[in-house]
Design a protein around this motif. Structure first.
Motif, PDB file in Angstrom:
ATOM      1  N   THR A 197      56.466 -22.888  18.288  1.00 10.46           N
ATOM      2  CA  THR A 197      57.135 -23.819  19.195  1.00 10.46           C
ATOM      3  C   THR A 197      58.309 -23.173  19.918  1.00 10.46           C
ATOM      4  OG1 THR A 197      56.542 -25.632  17.722  1.00 10.46           O
ATOM      5  CG2 THR A 197      58.258 -26.077  19.336  1.00 10.46           C
ATOM      6  N   LEU A 198      59.082 -22.364  19.191  1.00  9.50           N
ATOM      7  CA  LEU A 198      60.331 -21.862  19.738  1.00  9.50           C
ATOM      8  C   LEU A 198      60.188 -20.493  20.402  1.00  9.50           C
ATOM      9  CD1 LEU A 198      62.766 -22.942  16.871  1.00  9.50           C
ATOM     10  CD2 LEU A 198      62.329 -24.103  19.038  1.00  9.50           C
ATOM     11  N   TRP A 199      59.257 -19.677  19.933  1.00  9.55           N
ATOM     12  CA  TRP A 199      59.122 -18.329  20.468  1.00  9.55           C
ATOM     13  C   TRP A 199      57.799 -18.182  21.201  1.00  9.55           C
ATOM     14  CZ3 TRP A 199      63.476 -15.661  20.311  1.00  9.55           C
ATOM     15  CH2 TRP A 199      64.414 -15.988  19.343  1.00  9.55           C
ATOM     16  N   MET A 200      57.861 -17.760  22.426  1.00 14.65           N
ATOM     17  CA  MET A 200      56.665 -17.614  23.245  1.00 14.65           C
ATOM     18  C   MET A 200      56.708 -16.258  23.935  1.00 14.65           C
ATOM     19  SD  MET A 200      56.870 -21.373  25.033  1.00 14.65           S
ATOM     20  CE  MET A 200      57.193 -22.839  24.043  1.00 14.65           C
ATOM     21  N   THR A 201      55.572 -15.808  24.394  1.00 11.62           N
ATOM     22  CA  THR A 201      55.530 -14.552  25.138  1.00 11.62           C
ATOM     23  C   THR A 201      56.029 -14.785  26.566  1.00 11.62           C
ATOM     24  OG1 THR A 201      53.269 -14.911  25.901  1.00 11.62           O
ATOM     25  CG2 THR A 201      53.556 -13.799  23.786  1.00 11.62           C
ATOM     26  N   THR A 202      56.387 -13.697  27.223  1.00 14.88           N
ATOM     27  CA  THR A 202      56.890 -13.801  28.600  1.00 14.88           C
ATOM     28  C   THR A 202      55.787 -13.592  29.634  1.00 14.88           C
ATOM     29  OG1 THR A 202      57.417 -11.432  28.659  1.00 14.88           O
ATOM     30  CG2 THR A 202      59.145 -12.932  27.869  1.00 14.88           C
ATOM     31  N   SER A 203      54.583 -13.275  29.188  1.00 10.15           N
ATOM     32  CA  SER A 203      53.520 -12.923  30.138  1.00 10.15           C
ATOM     33  C   SER A 203      53.177 -14.071  31.084  1.00 10.15           C
ATOM     34  CB  SER A 203      52.259 -12.469  29.383  1.00 10.15           C
ATOM     35  OG  SER A 203      51.799 -13.498  28.522  1.00 10.15           O
ATOM     36  N   ARG A 204      53.186 -15.317  30.563  1.00  8.09           N
ATOM     37  CA  ARG A 204      52.846 -16.447  31.411  1.00  8.09           C
ATOM     38  C   ARG A 204      53.920 -16.689  32.470  1.00  8.09           C
ATOM     39  NH1 ARG A 204      48.601 -19.443  29.453  1.00  8.09           N
ATOM     40  NH2 ARG A 204      48.551 -20.209  31.598  1.00  8.09           N
ATOM     41  N   ILE A 205      55.187 -16.454  32.106  1.00  6.78           N
ATOM     42  CA  ILE A 205      56.271 -16.583  33.080  1.00  6.78           C
ATOM     43  C   ILE A 205      56.089 -15.560  34.188  1.00  6.78           C
ATOM     44  CG2 ILE A 205      58.757 -16.381  33.464  1.00  6.78           C
ATOM     45  CD1 ILE A 205      59.232 -17.343  30.654  1.00  6.78           C
ATOM     46  N   GLU A 206      55.815 -14.309  33.811  1.00  8.84           N
ATOM     47  CA  GLU A 206      55.658 -13.242  34.797  1.00  8.84           C
ATOM     48  C   GLU A 206      54.462 -13.505  35.710  1.00  8.84           C
ATOM     49  OE1 GLU A 206      56.630  -9.124  33.138  1.00  8.84           O
ATOM     50  OE2 GLU A 206      56.296 -10.284  31.316  1.00  8.84           O
ATOM     51  N   THR A 207      53.388 -14.045  35.159  1.00 10.18           N
ATOM     52  CA  THR A 207      52.211 -14.371  35.970  1.00 10.18           C
ATOM     53  C   THR A 207      52.530 -15.451  36.992  1.00 10.18           C
ATOM     54  OG1 THR A 207      50.712 -13.800  34.153  1.00 10.18           O
ATOM     55  CG2 THR A 207      49.828 -15.186  35.906  1.00 10.18           C
ATOM     56  N   LEU A 208      53.251 -16.489  36.539  1.00 12.96           N
ATOM     57  CA  LEU A 208      53.642 -17.570  37.453  1.00 12.96           C
ATOM     58  C   LEU A 208      54.587 -17.052  38.532  1.00 12.96           C
ATOM     59  CD1 LEU A 208      53.614 -20.578  38.186  1.00 12.96           C
ATOM     60  CD2 LEU A 208      55.524 -20.906  36.585  1.00 12.96           C
ATOM     61  N   VAL A 209      55.533 -16.213  38.136  1.00 19.14           N
ATOM     62  CA  VAL A 209      56.479 -15.628  39.100  1.00 19.14           C
ATOM     63  C   VAL A 209      55.736 -14.843  40.174  1.00 19.14           C
ATOM     64  CG1 VAL A 209      58.264 -13.859  39.389  1.00 19.14           C
ATOM     65  CG2 VAL A 209      58.467 -15.559  37.565  1.00 19.14           C
ATOM     66  N   PHE A 264      62.466  -8.604  33.151  1.00 14.35           N
ATOM     67  CA  PHE A 264      61.476  -8.890  32.119  1.00 14.35           C
ATOM     68  C   PHE A 264      60.944  -7.636  31.451  1.00 14.35           C
ATOM     69  CE2 PHE A 264      61.647 -13.140  33.755  1.00 14.35           C
ATOM     70  CZ  PHE A 264      61.369 -13.907  32.634  1.00 14.35           C
ATOM     71  N   TYR A 265      61.378  -6.481  31.904  1.00  7.67           N
ATOM     72  CA  TYR A 265      61.110  -5.260  31.140  1.00  7.67           C
ATOM     73  C   TYR A 265      61.933  -5.296  29.852  1.00  7.67           C
ATOM     74  CZ  TYR A 265      60.964  -0.330  29.825  1.00  7.67           C
ATOM     75  OH  TYR A 265      60.802   0.848  29.138  1.00  7.67           O
ATOM     76  N   PHE A 266      63.115  -5.937  29.933  1.00  8.41           N
ATOM     77  CA  PHE A 266      64.007  -6.017  28.777  1.00  8.41           C
ATOM     78  C   PHE A 266      63.888  -7.352  28.038  1.00  8.41           C
ATOM     79  CE2 PHE A 266      66.178  -3.123  31.797  1.00  8.41           C
ATOM     80  CZ  PHE A 266      66.191  -1.984  31.007  1.00  8.41           C
ATOM     81  N   ILE A 267      63.441  -8.416  28.728  1.00 13.03           N
ATOM     82  CA  ILE A 267      63.256  -9.706  28.068  1.00 13.03           C
ATOM     83  C   ILE A 267      61.888  -9.693  27.376  1.00 13.03           C
ATOM     84  CG2 ILE A 267      63.082 -12.203  28.367  1.00 13.03           C
ATOM     85  CD1 ILE A 267      64.842 -11.947  30.843  1.00 13.03           C
ATOM     86  N   LYS A 268      61.894  -9.716  26.074  1.00 17.36           N
ATOM     87  CA  LYS A 268      60.655  -9.567  25.300  1.00 17.36           C
ATOM     88  C   LYS A 268      60.124 -10.869  24.716  1.00 17.36           C
ATOM     89  CE  LYS A 268      60.653  -5.104  25.840  1.00 17.36           C
ATOM     90  NZ  LYS A 268      59.630  -4.470  26.739  1.00 17.36           N
ATOM     91  N   ARG A 269      60.979 -11.887  24.657  1.00 18.24           N
ATOM     92  CA  ARG A 269      60.570 -13.162  24.076  1.00 18.24           C
ATOM     93  C   ARG A 269      60.960 -14.302  25.016  1.00 18.24           C
ATOM     94  NH1 ARG A 269      62.400  -9.807  20.107  1.00 18.24           N
ATOM     95  NH2 ARG A 269      64.552 -10.370  20.541  1.00 18.24           N
ATOM     96  N   SER A 270      60.391 -15.446  24.768  1.00 16.82           N
ATOM     97  CA  SER A 270      60.686 -16.615  25.587  1.00 16.82           C
ATOM     98  C   SER A 270      60.796 -17.849  24.699  1.00 16.82           C
ATOM     99  CB  SER A 270      59.593 -16.809  26.637  1.00 16.82           C
ATOM    100  OG  SER A 270      59.856 -17.971  27.421  1.00 16.82           O
ATOM    101  N   ASN A 271      61.343 -18.909  25.258  1.00 16.52           N
ATOM    102  CA  ASN A 271      61.377 -20.207  24.580  1.00 16.52           C
ATOM    103  C   ASN A 271      61.326 -21.297  25.646  1.00 16.52           C
ATOM    104  OD1 ASN A 271      63.969 -20.505  25.636  1.00 16.52           O
ATOM    105  ND2 ASN A 271      65.005 -19.947  23.731  1.00 16.52           N
TER     106      ASN A 271
END
Length: 210
Positions: free
Chosen positions: A9-21, A82-89
């Motif tokens: 719930t709290l920790w997610m990957t950043t790949s979906r954010i980067e794809t949307l961006v 996002f090279y340095f941001i490894k996790r998401s919430n």
């Protein structure tokens, strides 16, 4: 079991954010060209008259180039972040959604300023406020990521400071351009062309400290 659910719930990957961006930027940067438009001219015009009608488009072409330039810089900086941001919430995702809302608004504010920027201060204010809010949210995106430990565990403190300084360029330029809009109207936007220079200065400053 509860710990694994909390982790999902709290920790997610950043790949979906980067794809949307990437998708939003591709659409926004493509739609910018619609702000130029094709002149509505009579077929009875001479060649010289037709060329004059095309020449009238140069302020719109300049606004298109400028907005494309700004969005390209935004996209590049986001890629670096996002090279340095490894996790998401969920909060980071929400921050990025609000940021992308303002990015998707760029074709609209660009068309407003290309059409009326040379005549009305309000048109310039709309454009500058669009960029100012986008810049502020983008700065907060990095600040929040560092604060919540979403960045790489071994990230250097100088990189954190460098990214914060780089992310302040656009908000500061937006405030300056907003002030200049009351005196030189759309010409105030040319200040954004200098952003890569300041970015390089900041990068060299922190690389020399390494």
């Amino acid at each position: 079991m509860s710990k694994s659910i909390d982790s999902i719930t709290l920790w997610m990957t950043t790949s979906r954010i980067e794809t949307l961006v990437d998708g939003i930027f591709a659409i926004a940067m493509t739609l910018l060209v619609l702000s130029i438009g094709v002149p509505d001219v009579s077929r009875g015009l001479t060649e010289n008259a037709f060329q004059q009608q095309l020449w009238i488009l140069w302020p719109k072409i300049m606004c298109y180039f400028l907005s494309f330039w700004i969005l390209a810089g935004f996209w590049r900086n986001n890629h670096q972040q996002f090279y340095f941001i490894k996790r998401s919430n969920p909060t980071l995702i929400t921050i990025n959604i609000f940021w992308l809302l303002l990015i998707a608004l760029m074709p609209f504010s660009t068309e407003i300023i290309s059409e009326y920027g040379g005549s009305y201060i309000t048109a310039n204010i709309i454009f500058q406020i669009n960029l100012l809010l986008a810049g502020i949210i983008y700065y907060f995106n990095w600040h929040y990521s560092v604060w919540k430990g979403l960045t790489a565990d071994n990230i250097d403190e100088d990189i954190v400071k460098m990214m914060k300084a780089i992310n302040l360029i656009l908000p500061i330029f937006s405030v300056i351009a907003l002030g200049l809009s009351f005196y030189v109207y759309a010409w105030s936007n040319l200040i954004y062309l200098a952003s890569p220079i300041f970015k390089k200065i900041i990068e060299r400053k922190y690389s020399s400290n390494a």
